[in-house]
Design a protein around this motif. Structure first.
Motif, PDB file in Angstrom:
ATOM      1  N   LEU A 131       0.835  -1.208   0.000  1.00  0.00           N
ATOM      2  CA  LEU A 131       0.000   0.000   0.000  1.00  0.00           C
ATOM      3  C   LEU A 131       0.869   1.258   0.000  1.00  0.00           C
ATOM      4  CD1 LEU A 131      -2.857  -1.054   2.451  1.00  0.00           C
ATOM      5  CD2 LEU A 131      -2.870  -1.064  -0.058  1.00  0.00           C
ATOM      6  N   ALA A 132       2.005   1.214   0.697  1.00  0.00           N
ATOM      7  CA  ALA A 132       2.930   2.346   0.662  1.00  0.00           C
ATOM      8  C   ALA A 132       3.486   2.533  -0.748  1.00  0.00           C
ATOM      9  CB  ALA A 132       4.055   2.145   1.665  1.00  0.00           C
ATOM     10  N   ASP A 133       3.776   1.438  -1.436  1.00  0.00           N
ATOM     11  CA  ASP A 133       4.236   1.527  -2.822  1.00  0.00           C
ATOM     12  C   ASP A 133       3.190   2.179  -3.711  1.00  0.00           C
ATOM     13  OD1 ASP A 133       5.873   0.875  -5.208  1.00  0.00           O
ATOM     14  OD2 ASP A 133       4.222  -0.513  -5.626  1.00  0.00           O
ATOM     15  N   GLN A 134       1.921   1.996  -3.377  1.00  0.00           N
ATOM     16  CA  GLN A 134       0.823   2.607  -4.123  1.00  0.00           C
ATOM     17  C   GLN A 134       0.591   4.066  -3.716  1.00  0.00           C
ATOM     18  OE1 GLN A 134      -1.121   0.743  -6.632  1.00  0.00           O
ATOM     19  NE2 GLN A 134       0.832  -0.325  -6.339  1.00  0.00           N
ATOM     20  N   ALA A 135       1.500   4.600  -2.918  1.00  0.00           N
ATOM     21  CA  ALA A 135       1.386   5.980  -2.404  1.00  0.00           C
ATOM     22  C   ALA A 135       0.109   6.164  -1.594  1.00  0.00           C
ATOM     23  CB  ALA A 135       1.474   7.010  -3.531  1.00  0.00           C
ATOM     24  N   SER A 136      -0.283   5.092  -0.886  1.00  0.00           N
ATOM     25  CA  SER A 136      -1.386   5.198   0.082  1.00  0.00           C
ATOM     26  C   SER A 136      -0.780   5.766   1.360  1.00  0.00           C
ATOM     27  CB  SER A 136      -2.006   3.824   0.345  1.00  0.00           C
ATOM     28  OG  SER A 136      -2.532   3.270  -0.831  1.00  0.00           O
ATOM     29  N   ILE A 137      -0.736   7.077   1.417  1.00  0.00           N
ATOM     30  CA  ILE A 137      -0.046   7.721   2.534  1.00  0.00           C
ATOM     31  C   ILE A 137      -0.811   7.524   3.834  1.00  0.00           C
ATOM     32  CG2 ILE A 137       0.563   9.985   3.491  1.00  0.00           C
ATOM     33  CD1 ILE A 137       1.525  10.794   0.726  1.00  0.00           C
ATOM     34  N   THR A 138      -2.135   7.696   3.773  1.00  0.00           N
ATOM     35  CA  THR A 138      -2.963   7.618   4.975  1.00  0.00           C
ATOM     36  C   THR A 138      -3.947   6.462   4.871  1.00  0.00           C
ATOM     37  OG1 THR A 138      -2.784  10.016   5.255  1.00  0.00           O
ATOM     38  CG2 THR A 138      -4.500   8.898   6.509  1.00  0.00           C
ATOM     39  N   LEU A 139      -4.013   5.653   5.930  1.00  0.00           N
ATOM     40  CA  LEU A 139      -4.964   4.554   6.007  1.00  0.00           C
ATOM     41  C   LEU A 139      -6.076   4.938   6.975  1.00  0.00           C
ATOM     42  CD1 LEU A 139      -2.423   3.279   4.746  1.00  0.00           C
ATOM     43  CD2 LEU A 139      -2.908   1.208   6.074  1.00  0.00           C
ATOM     44  N   HIS A 140      -7.306   4.950   6.446  1.00  0.00           N
ATOM     45  CA  HIS A 140      -8.492   5.231   7.250  1.00  0.00           C
ATOM     46  C   HIS A 140      -9.201   3.902   7.497  1.00  0.00           C
ATOM     47  CE1 HIS A 140      -8.334   9.653   6.252  1.00  0.00           C
ATOM     48  NE2 HIS A 140      -7.691   9.169   5.205  1.00  0.00           N
ATOM     49  N   ARG A 141      -9.452   3.573   8.744  1.00  0.00           N
ATOM     50  CA  ARG A 141     -10.022   2.260   9.058  1.00  0.00           C
ATOM     51  C   ARG A 141     -11.456   2.368   9.569  1.00  0.00           C
ATOM     52  NH1 ARG A 141      -8.152   0.511  15.149  1.00  0.00           N
ATOM     53  NH2 ARG A 141      -8.766   2.463  16.110  1.00  0.00           N
ATOM     54  N   TRP A 142     -12.209   1.303   9.353  1.00  0.00           N
ATOM     55  CA  TRP A 142     -13.538   1.184   9.950  1.00  0.00           C
ATOM     56  C   TRP A 142     -13.394   0.975  11.457  1.00  0.00           C
ATOM     57  CZ3 TRP A 142     -18.447  -0.897   7.405  1.00  0.00           C
ATOM     58  CH2 TRP A 142     -18.537  -0.469   6.079  1.00  0.00           C
ATOM     59  N   LEU A 143     -14.443   1.291  12.194  1.00  0.00           N
ATOM     60  CA  LEU A 143     -14.465   1.086  13.635  1.00  0.00           C
ATOM     61  C   LEU A 143     -15.005  -0.291  14.006  1.00  0.00           C
ATOM     62  CD1 LEU A 143     -15.662   4.605  14.819  1.00  0.00           C
ATOM     63  CD2 LEU A 143     -13.338   3.760  14.478  1.00  0.00           C
ATOM     64  N   SER A 144     -15.327  -1.088  12.996  1.00  0.00           N
ATOM     65  CA  SER A 144     -15.779  -2.465  13.203  1.00  0.00           C
ATOM     66  C   SER A 144     -14.912  -3.391  12.370  1.00  0.00           C
ATOM     67  CB  SER A 144     -17.250  -2.618  12.807  1.00  0.00           C
ATOM     68  OG  SER A 144     -17.439  -2.246  11.453  1.00  0.00           O
ATOM     69  N   ARG A 145     -14.972  -4.670  12.688  1.00  0.00           N
ATOM     70  CA  ARG A 145     -14.228  -5.680  11.939  1.00  0.00           C
ATOM     71  C   ARG A 145     -15.156  -6.390  10.967  1.00  0.00           C
ATOM     72  NH1 ARG A 145      -9.305  -6.554  14.700  1.00  0.00           N
ATOM     73  NH2 ARG A 145      -9.312  -5.620  16.788  1.00  0.00           N
ATOM     74  N   SER A 146     -14.561  -6.952   9.926  1.00  0.00           N
ATOM     75  CA  SER A 146     -15.366  -7.515   8.846  1.00  0.00           C
ATOM     76  C   SER A 146     -16.218  -8.700   9.290  1.00  0.00           C
ATOM     77  CB  SER A 146     -14.474  -7.927   7.673  1.00  0.00           C
ATOM     78  OG  SER A 146     -13.454  -8.801   8.092  1.00  0.00           O
ATOM     79  N   ASP A 147     -15.835  -9.394  10.376  1.00  0.00           N
ATOM     80  CA  ASP A 147     -16.641 -10.526  10.825  1.00  0.00           C
ATOM     81  C   ASP A 147     -17.838 -10.103  11.672  1.00  0.00           C
ATOM     82  OD1 ASP A 147     -15.097  -9.697  12.951  1.00  0.00           O
ATOM     83  OD2 ASP A 147     -14.495 -11.718  13.578  1.00  0.00           O
ATOM     84  N   ARG A 148     -17.848  -8.839  12.128  1.00  0.00           N
ATOM     85  CA  ARG A 148     -19.014  -8.269  12.827  1.00  0.00           C
ATOM     86  C   ARG A 148     -19.151  -6.817  12.390  1.00  0.00           C
ATOM     87  NH1 ARG A 148     -21.581 -10.403  16.923  1.00  0.00           N
ATOM     88  NH2 ARG A 148     -21.786  -8.480  18.115  1.00  0.00           N
TER      89      ARG A 148
END
Length: 319
Positions: free
Chosen positions: A114-131
């Protein structure tokens, strides 16, 4: 390890990831800001991975990509492109009128890619994919009251207002017997994060966050507000609870922000609020890993709570 075609091959766990154009400048230098290249971004994310991945695993991401550096064009990426390696995790989630295939970052190799893709900032969900409908994090976003900013923005702004709001919020959460964690955003303010046990849906969590914010603003109406419209806030700090909803995101701990000098969203201990040198961009890619090694949250976020007892305590406080 470098290739003859201008690529650099980086070992990340069991995989080797190709980094293209590693010398490309993503963060131009100037003034007090140091210059950083894509290789620097990759090296930072690889180094911080042991501390960052626990906050990313199993969570859908929205990627903030800057292919031409922070002074170039930017776009937000939710859907995972078909050309991403098959070993990168994806999760298909519902949206209005269809679905989105979000990227999930479960390992160091994905973080480097993702860094190679110049994804400088990662924004995450407050939940996990299993719930996915049940968040295990609640976030209060505290930014300074609106003030004009110069080029690149001020790293400090009216940070004293943020510091005071965080202190008041932390005291209220203590009264409600809820554990809480503090993080600089790497941009303008602070996040206050409450770990949950994942039993409540987004509507319940958002309603509770709103009640907490309303209670705090009601006790300090001259300094704090929950008014959504900027023109109604005046010079008061806005207690923002808007991230606590389905498909909303918050910046991940230890992610880099697209600001001069490559500041980092950095977890801190509550006693750091008393540090006169603290501001939203206190740590950068140059020293955030060192801060991470101090383990500032020290297992705090594994103590997720139900909101029922806290809701009853809040109701009693409000009379």
């Amino acid at each position: 390890m470098s290739g003859g075609d201008g690529t650099r091959r980086v070992r990340a766990g069991r995989r080797t990831v190709e980094v293209h154009r590693p010398d490309k400048v993503l963060f131009p230098g100037g003034g007090d800001a140091k210059e950083y290249t894509k290789a620097d971004l990759v090296d930072y994310y690889r180094a911080v991975a042991p501390f960052m991945l626990p906050h990313l695993r199993g969570r859908p991401l929205m990627l903030e990509r800057h292919p031409d550096g922070i002074d170039g064009s930017m776009f937000m990426q939710k859907n995972t492109p078909d050309h991403y390696p098959e070993w990168i995790e994806r999760v298909e989630l519902a949206k209005e009128g269809g679905t989105v295939r979000h990227t999930v970052c479960d390992d160091t190799a994905t973080l480097v890619y993702l860094a190679d893709q110049a994804s400088i900032t990662l924004h995450r969900w407050l939940s996990r994919s299993d719930r996915i409908d049940h968040p295990d994090r609640l976030v209060f976003d505290l930014d300074p009251p609106s003030v004009p900013e110069g080029p690149g923005g001020s790293p400090r702004g009216d940070f004293e207002a943020v510091r005071e709001a965080a202190r008041l919020l932390g005291e209220l959460l203590d009264e409600l017997e809820l554990p809480s964690a503090l993080m600089t955003t790497g941009s303008r303010g602070l996040h206050v994060i409450v770990p949950l046990n994942g039993r409540h849906d987004f509507d319940e969590v958002r309603a509770f966050a709103r009640d907490v914010a309303d209670t705090l603003a009601g006790a300090h109406p001259d300094r704090l507000t929950t008014a959504a419209r900027k023109k109604e806030r005046g010079d008061r700090l806005y207690l923002d609870i808007q991230r606590n909803a389905y498909a909303q995101t918050a910046v991940a701990p230890y992610t880099v922000r697209p600001r001069p000098g490559a500041p980092v969203a950095t977890p801190i201990t509550w006693d750091r609020l008393d540090d006169p040198e603290l501001h939203a961009r206190r740590w950068t890619v140059a020293d955030a890993v060192e801060q991470a090694r101090t383990n500032p949250w020290s297992g705090l976020l594994s103590r997720g709570r139900a909101l029922g007892p806290a809701r009853r305590r809040l109701h009693a406080l409000r009379g």
